[in-house]
Scaffold this active site. Structure first.
Site, PDB file in Angstrom:
ATOM      1  N   ASP A  91      41.053  38.463  37.130  1.00 24.23           N
ATOM      2  CA  ASP A  91      40.892  39.401  37.650  1.00 24.23           C
ATOM      3  C   ASP A  91      39.918  39.176  39.007  1.00 24.23           C
ATOM      4  O   ASP A  91      39.357  38.210  38.893  1.00 24.23           O
ATOM      5  CB  ASP A  91      39.801  40.508  36.927  1.00 24.23           C
ATOM      6  CG  ASP A  91      40.656  41.071  35.710  1.00 24.23           C
ATOM      7  OD1 ASP A  91      41.896  40.895  35.689  1.00 24.23           O
ATOM      8  OD2 ASP A  91      39.977  41.510  34.787  1.00 24.23           O
ATOM      9  N   GLN A  92      40.312  40.047  40.183  1.00 28.44           N
ATOM     10  CA  GLN A  92      39.556  39.603  41.172  1.00 28.44           C
ATOM     11  C   GLN A  92      38.153  39.430  41.129  1.00 28.44           C
ATOM     12  O   GLN A  92      37.542  38.456  41.838  1.00 28.44           O
ATOM     13  CB  GLN A  92      39.865  40.710  42.278  1.00 28.44           C
ATOM     14  CG  GLN A  92      39.256  40.596  43.539  1.00 28.44           C
ATOM     15  CD  GLN A  92      39.594  41.629  44.769  1.00 28.44           C
ATOM     16  OE1 GLN A  92      40.350  42.471  44.314  1.00 28.44           O
ATOM     17  NE2 GLN A  92      39.257  41.394  46.021  1.00 28.44           N
TER      18      GLN A  92
END
Length: 553
Positions: free
Chosen positions: A399-400
């Site tokens: 995930d970012q």
């Protein structure tokens, strides 16, 4: 002056590429606006894009225009800011009615999401898990004792006496089994009504979200039919004519850039430079950070940019240093907080001729997104430093906002072999996290079916009918000040698996610190989730690689 970004689009008549810069001068002006926003708590309640446009007036003076996206504290017209695109005033009553309904829906959603049944379900689930664990330990001890007694009896008794003694031990085993089944039935009696209530609440939440989306789309469609834009060539066209036959996303026409450029064109100003930035809490999807500059959004602004810039003059004339005669700009009151930035270079943990592993920082995409303002990523940065013939491929993603070990392959065969290991679940992954609360159970396994609602992406939820199985092992490392440092070992690799397993009441019921998507609050300067270890078979060297990256929090 150094230019960090170009707003650009092609003139719809001539096809000429028209450009407007974001340079260091206008970024400094934007930072002054950030100081003003930081001095007033009103601007920190909701996150949104803000923008500044440096213009030259007909008298030759330089002036700064400022705009906000959408509404500011529920208002479209605010003194000191450029007005909205014309057309909104024709829908004032309809907009007010719709906004009131949306506010009612928002309030009900907040109440439903904080239903006491969720907390009660989490408490009872943990209570029964502890009781079952304690009962298992006691029964295992008794089972070992009975095995020892059977061994002694077999050596000391024979015939009917032995059968009677063994039957007594078997009866004790049956009683233990009955006690375990009784506790599980009791758990079902207590938890099932809570689970049913939570599912009813979740159904209502889905209905409200669907209703909210429909109301927003209806209002936006009405607005798009009335909005009109003017460019620097003096042309005025309705918004729908600028995107004929195209599906206009919600908010088209309400972004900062169209507001600023339209207003400047109607006043006879010449655009010099423009900058847009995010201020306030990050959005639910976590793709915006307070104090960061962003370019034109690909869906709403970019399709309009060529028309809006038509009639403006050449780039060489619009990148001048701002003068000291800038007018109409708020005076800063507090120091500007340092914007969040990411390092240009990435820490490499391992590299050879076939693969590369890096320690991804929080806030960076693993691979580029669909739109222009989401192209910066681990993959794109690494690709720039490799030979042209090297086809760098991401084997998996983080995930970012998750930091830690990210693995990429340098050729197709290596990528295929590594991907097979991830699919076959032979790769050992360890994550470290800090949870925003206390976890009673020291270790265990979470098994929940996860489903991504296509109408509410990227949000993942527990769904017993449509969800895919997901499994995570966990072990508490330490507890301190109502926070829990914990180790997660995901067996499956579903989207947001660890974050959902932590936050959902049927998992641990305690979200990851800083999780703005699944948490009930926005505490924490980042998502406190880190991919700490990765162990896999090197597909070309025939050896096991064990990579580690210490958690930065």
């Amino acid at each position: 002056m150094t230019i960090s970004y170009w707003y650009e689009g092609r003139c719809p008549h001539s096809g000429e590429l028209l450009r407007l810069p974001r340079n260091h001068g206008v970024e400094a002006i934007a930072c002054n606006l950030m100081q003003h926003l930081a001095s007033n708590a009103t601007y920190s309640r909701e996150g949104k894009m803000y923008g500044v446009l440096l213009v030259e007036t007909p008298s030759g003076e330089q002036q700064v225009l400022q705009a906000f996206s959408g509404l500011l504290n529920g208002e479209s017209m605010v003194a000191g800011w450029v007005p909205p695109i014309p057309g909104r005033e024709q829908l004032a009553l309809q907009e007010a009615h719709t906004l009131a309904m949306l506010q009612m829906i928002k309030q009900e959603l907040i109440e439903l999401q904080h239903s006491p049944a969720r907390q009660e379900f989490a408490v009872q689930t943990q209570e029964f898990a502890l009781r079952l664990q304690q009962l298992s330990v006691e029964q295992q001890q008794r089972q070992q004792e009975r095995q020892y007694q059977r061994h002694i009896l077999a050596e000391t008794l024979t015939g009917a006496a032995l059968e009677t003694a063994l039957e007594q031990l078997d009866e004790q085993s049956r009683r233990d089994g009955i006690a375990r089944r009784h506790l599980k039935r009791q758990r079902q009696i207590v938890l099932q009504p809570l689970k049913d209530h939570i599912e009813q609440v979740d159904d209502r939440i889905r209905q409200l979200k669907h209703q909210r989306k429909q109301l927003s789309r209806q209002l936006q469609a009405q607005m798009h039919a009335h909005y009109s834009l003017t460019n620097f060539a003096g042309e005025t066209l309705p918004l729908q004519a600028l995107i004929p036959g195209g599906a206009m996303p919600t908010g088209t026409g309400d972004c900062c850039a169209p507001k600023l450029l339209h207003y400047a064109a109607t006043q006879g100003f010449k655009p010099l430079a423009m900058a847009e930035f995010w201020w306030g809490p990050s959005p639910k999807q976590g793709d915006k950070i307070q104090g960061e500059f962003y370019g034109a959004c690909a869906e709403r602004c970019q399709p309009l940019m060529g028309f809006l810039l038509s009639g403006s003059y050449q780039p060489s004339a619009i990148s001048r240093q701002p003068s000291d005669s800038i007018q109409n700009f708020p005076t800063p009151h507090t120091p500007h907080p340092t914007p969040h930035t990411l390092p240009l270079s990435l820490p490499i943990l391992y590299e050879d001729d076939w693969l590369i592993a890096i320690n991804k920082p929080a806030g960076m995409l693993s691979v580029p997104g669909r739109y222009r303002d989401r192209q910066d990523s681990v993959l794109t940065r690494l690709q720039h430093g490799l030979p042209d013939q090297t086809a760098l491929l991401a084997v998996h993603r983080l995930d970012q906002e998750t930091s830690g070990i990210l693995l990429l392959a340098k050729d197709q065969p290596t990528h295929r072999l590594l991907s097979q290991q991830f699919q076959q679940r032979t790769v050992h992954k360890v994550y470290e996290a800090i949870l925003a609360g206390a976890v009673r159970q020291r270790q265990g396994v979470i098994e929940l079916p996860l489903w991504g609602d296509p109408d509410d992406r990227p949000y993942q939820k527990v769904d017993w009918q449509r969800g895919k199985p997901s499994t995570t092992r966990f072990q508490v490392i330490s507890n301190e000040q109502n926070l829990t440092r914990i180790e997660f070992v995901p067996i499956t690799g579903r989207t947001h698996q660890i974050r959902v397993h932590a936050a959902d009441a049927r998992g641990l019921g305690v979200p990851v610190l800083g999780d703005r998507l699944y948490g009930c609050c926005e505490v924490g300067d980042r998502l406190h989730l880190h991919a700490r270890e990765l162990r896999f078979d090197h597909p070309q060297l025939g050896k096991i690689l064990c990579l580690q990256a210490k958690a930065p929090f």
